[in-house]
Design a protein around this motif. Structure first.
Motif, PDB file in Angstrom:
ATOM      1  N   LYS A  10      50.155  40.539  -2.223  1.00 44.12           N
ATOM      2  CA  LYS A  10      50.604  40.993  -3.547  1.00 44.12           C
ATOM      3  C   LYS A  10      49.419  41.068  -4.506  1.00 44.12           C
ATOM      4  O   LYS A  10      49.284  42.033  -5.257  1.00 44.12           O
ATOM      5  CB  LYS A  10      51.658  40.041  -4.114  1.00 44.12           C
ATOM      6  CG  LYS A  10      53.001  40.140  -3.435  1.00 44.12           C
ATOM      7  CD  LYS A  10      53.967  39.121  -4.020  1.00 44.12           C
ATOM      8  CE  LYS A  10      55.295  39.139  -3.299  1.00 44.12           C
ATOM      9  NZ  LYS A  10      56.230  38.141  -3.842  1.00 44.12           N
TER      10      LYS A  10
ATOM     11  N   HIS B 195      46.272  41.469  -3.727  1.00 44.97           N
ATOM     12  CA  HIS B 195      45.444  42.580  -3.272  1.00 44.97           C
ATOM     13  C   HIS B 195      45.979  43.904  -3.803  1.00 44.97           C
ATOM     14  O   HIS B 195      45.238  44.722  -4.354  1.00 44.97           O
ATOM     15  CB  HIS B 195      45.400  42.593  -1.741  1.00 44.97           C
ATOM     16  CG  HIS B 195      44.708  43.789  -1.177  1.00 44.97           C
ATOM     17  ND1 HIS B 195      45.387  44.925  -0.826  1.00 44.97           N
ATOM     18  CD2 HIS B 195      43.397  44.034  -0.934  1.00 44.97           C
ATOM     19  CE1 HIS B 195      44.527  45.827  -0.374  1.00 44.97           C
ATOM     20  NE2 HIS B 195      43.315  45.315  -0.424  1.00 44.97           N
ATOM     21  N   ASP B 196      47.281  44.110  -3.645  1.00 47.74           N
ATOM     22  CA  ASP B 196      47.882  45.371  -4.085  1.00 47.74           C
ATOM     23  C   ASP B 196      47.752  45.563  -5.597  1.00 47.74           C
ATOM     24  O   ASP B 196      47.486  46.672  -6.059  1.00 47.74           O
ATOM     25  CB  ASP B 196      49.350  45.431  -3.662  1.00 47.74           C
ATOM     26  CG  ASP B 196      49.513  45.542  -2.151  1.00 47.74           C
ATOM     27  OD1 ASP B 196      48.510  45.806  -1.460  1.00 47.74           O
ATOM     28  OD2 ASP B 196      50.642  45.354  -1.660  1.00 47.74           O
ATOM     29  N   LYS B 197      47.925  44.495  -6.364  1.00 42.77           N
ATOM     30  CA  LYS B 197      47.775  44.591  -7.822  1.00 42.77           C
ATOM     31  C   LYS B 197      46.338  44.934  -8.196  1.00 42.77           C
ATOM     32  O   LYS B 197      46.097  45.754  -9.090  1.00 42.77           O
ATOM     33  CB  LYS B 197      48.169  43.271  -8.493  1.00 42.77           C
ATOM     34  CG  LYS B 197      49.652  43.009  -8.540  1.00 42.77           C
ATOM     35  CD  LYS B 197      49.915  41.741  -9.355  1.00 42.77           C
ATOM     36  CE  LYS B 197      50.833  40.818  -8.625  1.00 42.77           C
ATOM     37  NZ  LYS B 197      51.012  39.534  -9.277  1.00 42.77           N
TER      38      LYS B 197
END
Length: 147
Positions: free
Chosen positions: A75, A77-79
């Motif tokens: 999560k 990483h994606d942000k």
């Protein structure tokens, strides 16, 4: 009577009669939420009221703890990737350069995959000037310096 809230982690006695930490459902949520915020493993362990080594052993013994940590890190990483992309698309040159290097394997002094290593640079120079023409060009006094 109200049920006591579940504590995130507690010591239990294992089959060998030794004390060990176990992380419950609430603790798994804590691990995932803190990991998603980029919190260090040692700080996550502290939030669970255990040491870093005890937390590492829990991760080895309870696969769901490692999975919660991995979900949280994914999560985060994606942000971060989304924010980097947003900044790059807004024209932040540093973000553009970093995104190309980190996400698309661009390297200093190397051509991108499938790119050419031959680079042609064209520089257009004005025609030669006489000393008088040059003096008129660089003269910044009002009226061009002529008296």
């Amino acid at each position: 009577m109200a049920q006591a809230p579940e504590i995130p982690a507690r010591r239990v006695v294992n089959d060998a009669g030794k004390s060990e930490w176990r992380i419950g459902r609430r603790g798994l949520k804590v691990v995932e939420e803190l990991a998603a915020r980029g919190v260090a493993v040692s700080t996550i362990a502290k939030a669970l009221r255990m040491g870093k080594d005890a937390f590492m052993r829990c991760r080895q013994r309870q696969p769901e703890v490692q999975e919660a940590l991995d979900r949280g890190r994914a999560k985060e990483h994606d942000k971060l990737v989304a924010k980097l992309h947003e900044l790059a698309m807004e024209g932040n040159v540093t973000a553009v350069i970093f995104a190309l290097k980190a996400r698309h394997a661009y390297r200093e002094g190397e051509a991108p995959e499938g790119g050419s290593t031959n680079v042609q640079v064209n520089i257009n120079l004005p025609s030669a000037m006489t000393p008088e023409e040059y003096q008129r060009m660089v003269d910044v006094t009002p009226g061009g310096g002529h008296e």
